[in-house]
Design a protein around this motif. Structure first.
Motif, PDB file in Angstrom:
ATOM      1  N   ILE A 131     -48.119 -24.047  -9.961  1.00 47.92           N
ATOM      2  CA  ILE A 131     -46.871 -23.955 -11.081  1.00 47.92           C
ATOM      3  C   ILE A 131     -46.731 -22.974 -10.238  1.00 47.92           C
ATOM      4  O   ILE A 131     -44.934 -22.605 -10.984  1.00 47.92           O
ATOM      5  CB  ILE A 131     -48.580 -23.876 -12.061  1.00 47.92           C
ATOM      6  N   ILE A 132     -46.785 -21.769  -9.594  1.00 50.87           N
ATOM      7  CA  ILE A 132     -45.677 -20.581  -9.227  1.00 50.87           C
ATOM      8  C   ILE A 132     -44.622 -20.835  -8.457  1.00 50.87           C
ATOM      9  O   ILE A 132     -43.822 -20.398  -8.713  1.00 50.87           O
ATOM     10  CB  ILE A 132     -47.027 -19.463  -9.040  1.00 50.87           C
ATOM     11  N   GLY A 133     -45.355 -22.300  -7.652  1.00 51.28           N
ATOM     12  CA  GLY A 133     -44.025 -22.581  -7.219  1.00 51.28           C
ATOM     13  C   GLY A 133     -43.245 -23.427  -7.557  1.00 51.28           C
ATOM     14  O   GLY A 133     -42.081 -22.894  -7.253  1.00 51.28           O
ATOM     15  N   TYR A 134     -43.291 -23.990  -8.494  1.00 53.48           N
ATOM     16  CA  TYR A 134     -42.484 -24.670  -9.502  1.00 53.48           C
ATOM     17  C   TYR A 134     -42.270 -23.782 -10.039  1.00 53.48           C
ATOM     18  O   TYR A 134     -40.473 -24.034 -10.236  1.00 53.48           O
ATOM     19  CB  TYR A 134     -43.588 -24.899 -10.660  1.00 53.48           C
ATOM     20  N   ILE A 135     -42.745 -22.791 -11.003  1.00 57.71           N
ATOM     21  CA  ILE A 135     -41.695 -22.298 -11.539  1.00 57.71           C
ATOM     22  C   ILE A 135     -40.113 -21.277 -11.017  1.00 57.71           C
ATOM     23  O   ILE A 135     -39.504 -21.078 -11.286  1.00 57.71           O
ATOM     24  CB  ILE A 135     -42.715 -20.826 -12.340  1.00 57.71           C
ATOM     25  N   SER A 154     -40.556 -19.559 -17.999  1.00 50.92           N
ATOM     26  CA  SER A 154     -39.934 -18.918 -16.764  1.00 50.92           C
ATOM     27  C   SER A 154     -38.383 -19.795 -16.975  1.00 50.92           C
ATOM     28  O   SER A 154     -37.860 -19.910 -15.898  1.00 50.92           O
ATOM     29  CB  SER A 154     -40.629 -20.555 -16.123  1.00 50.92           C
ATOM     30  N   ASN A 155     -38.231 -20.004 -18.255  1.00 55.41           N
ATOM     31  CA  ASN A 155     -36.880 -20.648 -18.465  1.00 55.41           C
ATOM     32  C   ASN A 155     -36.004 -19.416 -19.086  1.00 55.41           C
ATOM     33  O   ASN A 155     -34.715 -19.313 -19.371  1.00 55.41           O
ATOM     34  CB  ASN A 155     -36.377 -21.767 -19.017  1.00 55.41           C
ATOM     35  N   PHE A 156     -35.986 -17.823 -18.894  1.00 55.23           N
ATOM     36  CA  PHE A 156     -35.744 -16.602 -19.389  1.00 55.23           C
ATOM     37  C   PHE A 156     -33.846 -16.854 -18.920  1.00 55.23           C
ATOM     38  O   PHE A 156     -33.726 -16.186 -19.332  1.00 55.23           O
ATOM     39  CB  PHE A 156     -36.247 -16.025 -19.499  1.00 55.23           C
ATOM     40  N   PHE A 157     -34.544 -16.677 -17.597  1.00 56.84           N
ATOM     41  CA  PHE A 157     -32.754 -16.658 -16.866  1.00 56.84           C
ATOM     42  C   PHE A 157     -31.750 -17.764 -17.270  1.00 56.84           C
ATOM     43  O   PHE A 157     -30.676 -17.290 -18.043  1.00 56.84           O
ATOM     44  CB  PHE A 157     -33.278 -16.847 -15.188  1.00 56.84           C
ATOM     45  N   LEU A 171     -32.797 -29.121 -17.094  1.00 58.41           N
ATOM     46  CA  LEU A 171     -33.934 -29.092 -17.006  1.00 58.41           C
ATOM     47  C   LEU A 171     -34.768 -30.279 -16.579  1.00 58.41           C
ATOM     48  O   LEU A 171     -36.162 -30.303 -16.200  1.00 58.41           O
ATOM     49  CB  LEU A 171     -34.279 -28.151 -18.085  1.00 58.41           C
ATOM     50  N   ALA A 172     -34.312 -31.556 -17.238  1.00 61.06           N
ATOM     51  CA  ALA A 172     -34.748 -32.493 -17.154  1.00 61.06           C
ATOM     52  C   ALA A 172     -35.024 -33.133 -15.254  1.00 61.06           C
ATOM     53  O   ALA A 172     -35.661 -33.748 -15.415  1.00 61.06           O
ATOM     54  CB  ALA A 172     -33.632 -33.754 -17.890  1.00 61.06           C
ATOM     55  N   LEU A 173     -34.160 -32.380 -14.814  1.00 57.41           N
ATOM     56  CA  LEU A 173     -34.496 -32.904 -13.272  1.00 57.41           C
ATOM     57  C   LEU A 173     -35.640 -32.096 -12.661  1.00 57.41           C
ATOM     58  O   LEU A 173     -36.293 -32.307 -11.423  1.00 57.41           O
ATOM     59  CB  LEU A 173     -33.503 -32.377 -11.956  1.00 57.41           C
ATOM     60  N   SER A 174     -36.489 -31.558 -13.424  1.00 55.29           N
ATOM     61  CA  SER A 174     -38.186 -30.779 -12.999  1.00 55.29           C
ATOM     62  C   SER A 174     -38.964 -31.721 -12.613  1.00 55.29           C
ATOM     63  O   SER A 174     -38.626 -32.417 -12.910  1.00 55.29           O
ATOM     64  CB  SER A 174     -38.336 -29.386 -13.739  1.00 55.29           C
ATOM     65  N   PRO A 197     -43.296 -29.821 -18.854  1.00 57.17           N
ATOM     66  CA  PRO A 197     -42.910 -29.029 -19.958  1.00 57.17           C
ATOM     67  C   PRO A 197     -41.752 -28.571 -20.476  1.00 57.17           C
ATOM     68  O   PRO A 197     -41.175 -28.839 -20.813  1.00 57.17           O
ATOM     69  CB  PRO A 197     -44.397 -27.917 -19.784  1.00 57.17           C
ATOM     70  N   SER A 198     -41.453 -28.104 -18.938  1.00 63.60           N
ATOM     71  CA  SER A 198     -39.694 -28.050 -18.239  1.00 63.60           C
ATOM     72  C   SER A 198     -38.689 -28.796 -18.771  1.00 63.60           C
ATOM     73  O   SER A 198     -37.844 -28.850 -19.323  1.00 63.60           O
ATOM     74  CB  SER A 198     -39.529 -27.558 -17.002  1.00 63.60           C
ATOM     75  N   ILE A 199     -38.696 -30.076 -18.212  1.00 61.17           N
ATOM     76  CA  ILE A 199     -38.497 -31.373 -19.076  1.00 61.17           C
ATOM     77  C   ILE A 199     -38.566 -31.561 -20.110  1.00 61.17           C
ATOM     78  O   ILE A 199     -37.480 -32.041 -20.968  1.00 61.17           O
ATOM     79  CB  ILE A 199     -39.019 -32.728 -18.042  1.00 61.17           C
TER      80      ILE A 199
END
Length: 791
Positions: free
Chosen positions: A248-252, A311-314, A750-753, A757-759
């Motif tokens: 998950i950290i890798g995904y983030i 994780s999407n703060f940036f 983000l739909a390409l993640s 949950p990010s999608i």
């Protein structure tokens, strides 16, 4: 304010030097920036069950081990396959941070050949010891109450390899102390001195976690390298909580970098299309990137870790800073076109003065929206609220400081004549004038449909659904769940019964009934308890349950190698506890955690007769369920609080009760629509989607403030509501359209993640942004035209 901007514009060299110094300080902190995907982000910080769960882990050991599924085509116990597995185990054991490796080779066997009660105490049979009958062992693994559907699948072709990692006693004790103090803090039982001590311990635990995560990442990488060497004779998948955390950290990390770059690229393209000028592209993009990087440095400086939720703060800060910059650029260009002979610095100053109030108010309402997350009770959600509140403040200050500085260093731009009337916004104004009443009817229908969806909304989500089917996490979890007895553990602890168990035949019968009941549930996989040992002893005693006398003799003579598997994890005379461990099948689409826990507790108390309080359900399933159930209450509290606060701010900003009500109504709709769509599509609330409402409200309200602020300025010209609407659509409507489209497309990336949950977060936030734009350019003006509030 005028003096401030005079100082900035007249001493721009000094101002830029100071600004660069501040920016440089925070960017220098970026190396301290950290990510976190530990189990802390999946539980309620003040959950009393968390403290209990930690004590159980201390008594019986952690369930945080790695699982490698080892699947073969033919015979799992063929000599070549045994040799292959033995070599694989040896190489795993050689990895520095691996504490132990458990395989089918080293576990004790009881039916290969069948042992009598006397033999159980005298013989230690295993494949490693070379005294096991492999043909019988193959059958035992597939039918044993201990190993079937647990260590070996029922078809005998898939085996589990359990890899325990080395821990750190100091780290574990410090973490335990922190968790205990957090529970006391939630119950208001800590003094000021204790709170200060807790704060210090929490900072140290963060450092401990960083150190431990680095070791864990390295270890998992070594295990994966080892796995790759042995794929020739077996199909191998890695699973377990430590691996999930690492991946998950890798995904983030991947999403943070890839999607931030994608958002920057997309925003650059959109600005180039809209403004057709290098200055109007590079300046907003540069300031947006700088703001996001500064916030990253702030997080590193404060020691705050970014989790799944934040994780999407940036990307969020990129689009929010860009939103402020677009409003500044659009206003400057409008003023420059309408007043081409005005002095350059006067144009800059007028732009800042005219946009400061609406931008300040929109930032405050956004802070209120994100601040509402602070009441969630879920630590990562609370941290996300703080992060974004600080981030949008940085975005506002940086935009209003950097914009005049950079502009003053550049020559006055030539602004070509451009049409302020945009076909889309002008069309919405005409639509509102002609079909406003129809719009109200349609919206009522939409609200009705959304209400149906909200009524169906749930928090029952499957952790396995967080990952796409082609990922190793999904494939590994699915295989383990279906073939090896489930994934998420549920534990039942019976207090004060351990000694009685050996003497009380009725108690043993009750434990057997509970074990069999749990085993028969559709949602459960493997069930292990002290009754598992009883089943093994019954087999060894000619299928007759041994009496209390025999049990007391046998329990003292069971070899230590066998005790570690069949006795110690499920009965502790030191603590007086009997423990059942049930693994839940996440692949069961009908899984409802809360209902399952309640059903089990009801059966034990009502059907079997155990008093409430004499047993406890715990484990990650319970903790995760407690967090999910809190989402409902948190979501309701969040929405109510944020709208109440925003209404009060509207009263302060607009000085009009009626106008405040009118401004609030359109901005309720995006949240209602999003939650309704999620309910109708059976998409549950989770840790990420719970934040969408706050984000939708925070950004959507910005549109209302900008629109009404401009409407009031235009209305003063002729006091004509209809004409004012058209002028507002063709001026501020332009900036609202540009910012909303930019934000929407940014989120859609983000739909390409690979992370589901990010999608959802990206898609639903994009829908919320479009809904807010349309609501504020149709419903809001229609309500103003209908009510004609005093402006």
């Amino acid at each position: 304010m005028k003096r401030l901007y005079d100082s900035v514009l007249n001493k721009s060299g000094v101002s830029i030097a100071l600004l660069l110094l501040v920016i440089g300080f925070f960017i220098a902190q970026i190396p301290h920036f950290q990510l976190d995907a530990s189990s802390d982000s999946l539980v309620l910080e003040g959950d009393n069950n968390l403290h209990y769960y930690q004590s159980i882990k201390k008594n019986y050991g952690s369930d945080d081990y790695l699982v490698i599924s080892y699947q073969v085509k033919d015979n799992l116990l063929a000599p070549a396959q045994i040799n292959h597995l033995a070599n694989f185990r040896r190489d795993l054991q050689a990895i520095d941070q691996v504490k132990s490796v458990t395989t089918i080779l080293d576990v004790p066997l009881f039916q290969s050949p069948p042992l009598s009660l006397i033999d159980l105490a005298a013989k230690d049979i295993s494949i490693d010891n070379g005294n096991a009958d492999l043909v019988l062992a193959n059958e035992e693994f597939k039918s044993s109450p201990l190993y079937a559907d647990n260590l070996v699948s029922k078809d005998g072709k898939t085996s589990a390899i359990l890899v325990a990692l080395k821990g750190n006693k100091t780290f574990e004790n410090r973490r335990q102390k922190r968790n205990t103090m957090r529970v006391k803090k939630a119950n208001n039982e800590l003094s000021k001195e204790a709170l200060a001590k807790l704060s210090a311990i929490e900072k140290q635990v963060l450092k401990d976690t960083t150190t431990q995560n680095a070791l864990q990442d390295k270890t998992i990488a070594q295990i994966r390298t080892t796995i790759d060497k042995y794929r020739d004779n077996a199909s191998l998948f890695l699973g377990g909580l430590p691996m999930i955390t690492t991946d998950i950290i890798g995904y983030i990390s991947s999403d943070l970098i890839i999607f931030s770059l994608a958002v920057i690229g997309l925003m650059t393209l959109i600005l180039a299309i809209i403004f057709k000028g290098i200055r109007w592209v590079l300046m907003p993009i540069g300031i947006s990137i700088t703001g996001a990087l500064m916030m990253t440095g702030v997080l590193g400086f404060l020691g705050w870790k970014v989790t799944i939720i934040s994780s999407n703060f940036f990307s969020l800060l990129l689009v929010m800073t860009l939103s402020v910059m677009i409003h500044l650029v659009v206003r400057y260009r409008e003023l420059a076109q309408n007043n081409p002979d005005l002095a350059y610095r006067t144009l800059i100053q007028n732009t800042l003065e005219q946009m400061l109030k609406p931008c300040l108010f929109t930032t405050l309402t956004t802070i209120v929206a994100f601040g509402s997350l602070l009441i969630s009770g879920i630590r990562p959600v609370i941290d996300f609220g703080w992060m974004m509140s600080i981030g949008v403040t940085i975005a506002l200050i940086l935009s209003f400081v950097a914009f005049p500085m950079i502009m003053s260093f550049l020559p006055k731009p030539k602004i070509p004549q451009f049409k302020t009337e945009l076909g889309f916004t002008h069309g919405l104004a005409k639509f509102t004038e002609k079909f406003g009443n129809h719009l109200l009817v349609v919206l009522i229908l939409f609200i009705g449909a959304s209400a149906v969806g909200i009524n169906k909304l749930s928090v029952e989500n499957r952790f396995i659904d967080y990952f796409k089917e082609n990922t190793e996490i999904n494939q590994g979890l699915t295989l383990i769940d279906k073939k090896l007895g489930g994934t998420i553990p549920l534990e039942i602890i019976f207090d004060g019964l351990a000694e009685d168990y050996w003497y009380d035949e009725d108690l043993r019968a009750d434990m057997h009934k509970i074990h069999q009941y749990l085993n028969a549930l559709d949602e459960t996989g493997k069930v292990l308890s002290i009754d598992t040992l009883m089943q093994i002893l019954t087999q060894a005693n000619g299928n007759q349950a041994p009496n209390g006398f025999l049990l007391n003799v046998i329990k003292t003579q069971i070899p230590d190698s066998a005790k570690a598997y069949v006795l110690d994890p499920y009965l502790s005379e030191d603590n007086g506890q009997i423990r059942m461990v049930i693994r839940i099948r996440e692949t069961n689409k009908n899984l409802k955690r809360a209902a399952l826990i309640e059903k089990i507790e009801t059966y034990i108390s009502k059907d079997i007769g155990f008093q409430e309080g004499s047993f406890h359900t715990t484990g990650m399933l319970v903790l995760y369920n407690n967090m999910l159930q809190s989402l409902f209450a948190s979501q309701i509290k969040t929405i109510v609080v944020v709208f109440a606060m925003i209404f009060l701010m509207f009263l302060f900003i607009f000085k009009s009760f009626s106008l405040s009500i009118l401004a609030l109504i359109p901005n309720i709709l995006p949240s209602i629509f999003i939650l309704g769509i999620m309910g109708l599509m059976n998409i549950p609330l989770d840790l990420m989607t719970i934040t969408i409402s706050a984000i939708a409200i925070g950004i959507g309200v910005d549109n209302a403030i900008h629109y009404i602020h401009r409407f009031k300025a235009e209305f003063a010209k002729d006091h004509d509501y209809l004409a004012t609407m058209y002028r507002s659509h063709n001026s501020i409507g332009l900036a609202m359209f540009y910012t909303s489209i930019t934000v929407t497309l940014g989120f859609l990336i983000l739909a390409l993640s690979n992370f589901i949950p990010s999608i959802y977060f990206g898609v639903f936030t994009a829908i919320a942004m479009i809904s807010a734009l349309l609501a504020n350019l149709t419903l809001l003006p229609k309500l103003i035209l209908m009510v004609k509030p005093k402006i």
